[in-house]
Design an enzyme around this catalytic site. Structure first.
Site, PDB file in Angstrom:
ATOM      1  N   MET A 174     101.103 102.839  55.731  1.00 28.09           N
ATOM      2  CA  MET A 174     100.661 101.895  56.486  1.00 28.09           C
ATOM      3  C   MET A 174     100.808 100.532  55.950  1.00 28.09           C
ATOM      4  SD  MET A 174      97.183 103.675  57.281  1.00 28.09           S
ATOM      5  CE  MET A 174      96.460 102.370  58.504  1.00 28.09           C
ATOM      6  N   HIS A 175     100.496  99.388  56.666  1.00 28.85           N
ATOM      7  CA  HIS A 175      99.994  98.208  56.228  1.00 28.85           C
ATOM      8  C   HIS A 175     101.410  97.258  55.798  1.00 28.85           C
ATOM      9  CE1 HIS A 175      96.266  99.390  56.235  1.00 28.85           C
ATOM     10  NE2 HIS A 175      96.575  99.916  55.044  1.00 28.85           N
ATOM     11  N   ASP A 185     100.334 107.035  58.579  1.00 28.04           N
ATOM     12  CA  ASP A 185     100.342 108.502  57.670  1.00 28.04           C
ATOM     13  C   ASP A 185      98.971 109.145  57.581  1.00 28.04           C
ATOM     14  OD1 ASP A 185      99.081 106.449  56.040  1.00 28.04           O
ATOM     15  OD2 ASP A 185     100.584 106.772  54.542  1.00 28.04           O
TER      16      ASP A 185
END
Length: 497
Positions: free
Chosen positions: A81-82, A239
């Site tokens: 992520m991110h 995820d």
């Protein structure tokens, strides 16, 4: 036979799973690693092209196991992520990706709080401004690399960029978009208000899809590179959202406790308006009508591996756990806080550091190991406590990762959580969740719950032991006091690191 492929794009490697509809099982898997770059303290970057090439190799390997490529019907993604992948108008990356564990953006976080307002940010995105999220990274590039930022046409998250390369279609799905600090989580749309407040062009935000929606088909060059045919590609999920799908966290009352390098406690939510005041994360789920709350321990399994490598490099993890079994609950009055990389939940503090409290001359190596395992689990319990404080009825905890490899640790979790803990027969997590999103998108199952039900089978259950529960109920409040007692010391010690 009919198959789908789930691709899990992790921080250190990509894993591809071949999942059979008829057998209801993972029939092949392959992984490929790629480098991580730390050019300066606090920086963490990767080359997007490394992800693409590693993914193609892993997919080609599992596809060959199917025998007949026409039997592979779909593919989907799970991803870290991110991370920020900044693209120009030709959809080419302008720089390396800045990852979720990059901490250079503290100044940008404070600016976001000033420009948007902390309460307003929480009401829209359900999350506070933290260094790991994508928006602070965008502002960092805008401020520190303005000429490069001037070329930016859009941004992607890691798995969405790989999917773009495979299909030629640019999109992002809700569960990953929720981790950018730019999505209105309740309305499931990009927030123009936040873009305007921080001075970002709204046009940078790509179109949005549900996790099970079709996002294109494989391009010819990708088909040639992998041996696949023109199969359908589905949007996929973050995820943690895919991990929740793969472990059956798709209804109220069941919570995931995952102990990897970091630790995650994740609960399914139906209410978009639930307010945790930023104490835990709140994101859109890969299940289209759901959400999930999540607490993060930054150094869960990492605390155990750090301890082993530093103090007992000659012993295996199994030997250390055996030593811990000889120590009583509470490790003879020894507490450990796993803040060796800072902490996320419930203390968003990058500066706090870990500690052992209560050491005396009769403590053994086994006591220290037990204290480390208990400290990691106490940290995860802080997130579980936040869920319960909101009235969540937690009926069972599904344990995965390193914390599920030992019956001793599984029992410890049941005792500290005071909740039954279960271990699954097969643990494939995010990659399996991605495959199930493809299977659901293809119409193989009526719901994600039905799909997960075929895979998330319970293998063992551990019930809380009353005497241990009482011991831990006395220790946990003492553990919670350690942060307040040591955080100022950690700050004062920064000059000596």
């Amino acid at each position: 036979m009919n198959y789908v492929i789930g691709v899990d794009l992790g921080t250190s490697a990509v894993k591809a799973l071949l999942v059979s509809r008829e057998e209801g099982a993972v029939t092949a898997e392959a992984s490929r690693e790629y480098p991580l770059y730390h050019d300066y303290a606090g920086w963490s970057e990767q080359e997007p092209e490394d992800w693409v090439q590693a993914t193609l190799e892993a997919v080609r390997e599992v596809a060959a196991e199917a025998g007949n490529p026409s039997e592979i019907k779909g593919l989907s993604f799970s991803g870290q992520m991110h991370g920020l992948v900044l693209l120009n108008k030709d959809k080419q990356p302008l720089r390396r990706a800045i990852l979720w564990n990059d901490t250079r953006t503290t100044k940008q976080c404070r600016r976001i709080e000033e420009m948007v307002g902390e309460e307003r940010l929480l009401s829209i995105t359900k999350n506070p401004a933290l260094e790991g999220f994508t928006l602070p990274k965008l502002l960092w590039v805008k401020e520190e690399q303005p000429e490069l930022f001037a070329e930016a046409d859009s941004f992607m998250l890691p798995k969405d960029y790989v999917r773009l390369r495979l299909t030629g279609d640019a999109a992002m799905e809700y569960s990953d978009a929720a981790g950018t600090l730019l999505l209105d989580v309740g309305r499931k749309e990009w927030s123009r208000e936040i873009c305007e407040a921080v001075g970002l062009p709204f046009s940078l935000c790509p179109k949005l899809l549900a996790s099970h929606e079709e996002a294109g088909t494989l391009q010819e060059d990708i088909r040639n590179a992998t041996g696949l045919e023109e199969i359908k590609v589905f949007a996929g999920g973050a995820d943690n959202a895919c991990g929740a799908v793969g472990t059956g966290i798709l209804e109220e009352g069941t919570v995931l406790s995952s102990t990897g390098t970091s630790g995650v406690v994740l609960a399914y939510e139906k209410d978009a308006e639930k307010d945790f005041q930023g104490k835990v994360h709140y994101f859109n789920h890969a299940e289209s009508d759901g959400y999930y709350s999540m607490g993060v321990t930054l150094a869960a399994g990492h605390s155990f591996s750090w301890f082993k490598n530093t103090f007992a490099p000659d012993k295996s993890f199994e030997e250390l756990v055996k030593l811990a079994e000889s120590s009583p609950p509470g490790a003879k009055g020894l507490l450990f806080t796993p803040y060796i990389s800072g902490e996320r939940t419930p203390h968003a503090d990058a500066d706090v550091r870990g500690s052992f409290i209560g050491m005396h001359a009769s403590h053994t190596l086994g006591d220290f190991v037990r204290a480390v395992m208990e400290g990691i689990t106490f940290s995860l319990q802080e997130s579980l406590s936040a869920f319960k404080a909101q009235g969540k009825n937690v009926q069972k905890v599904v344990a995965t990762g390193g914390g599920a490899k030992s019956s001793f640790w599984l029992q410890m979790q049941a005792d500290i959580y005071n909740t039954p803990v279960v271990k699954l027969k097969s643990e494939q997590g995010p990659g399996l969740g991605a495959a199930l999103l493809a299977a659901y998108g293809l119409g193989w199952y009526a719901s994600l719950q039905e799909a997960a039900g075929e895979f998330a089978e319970e293998a063992e259950r551990f019930e809380p032991e009353t005497e241990n529960v009482l011991t831990y109920s006395r220790l946990f409040p003492l553990y919670q006091e350690v942060y307040a007692s040591t955080s100022s010391l950690s700050t004062a010690l920064k000059d000596f690191r």
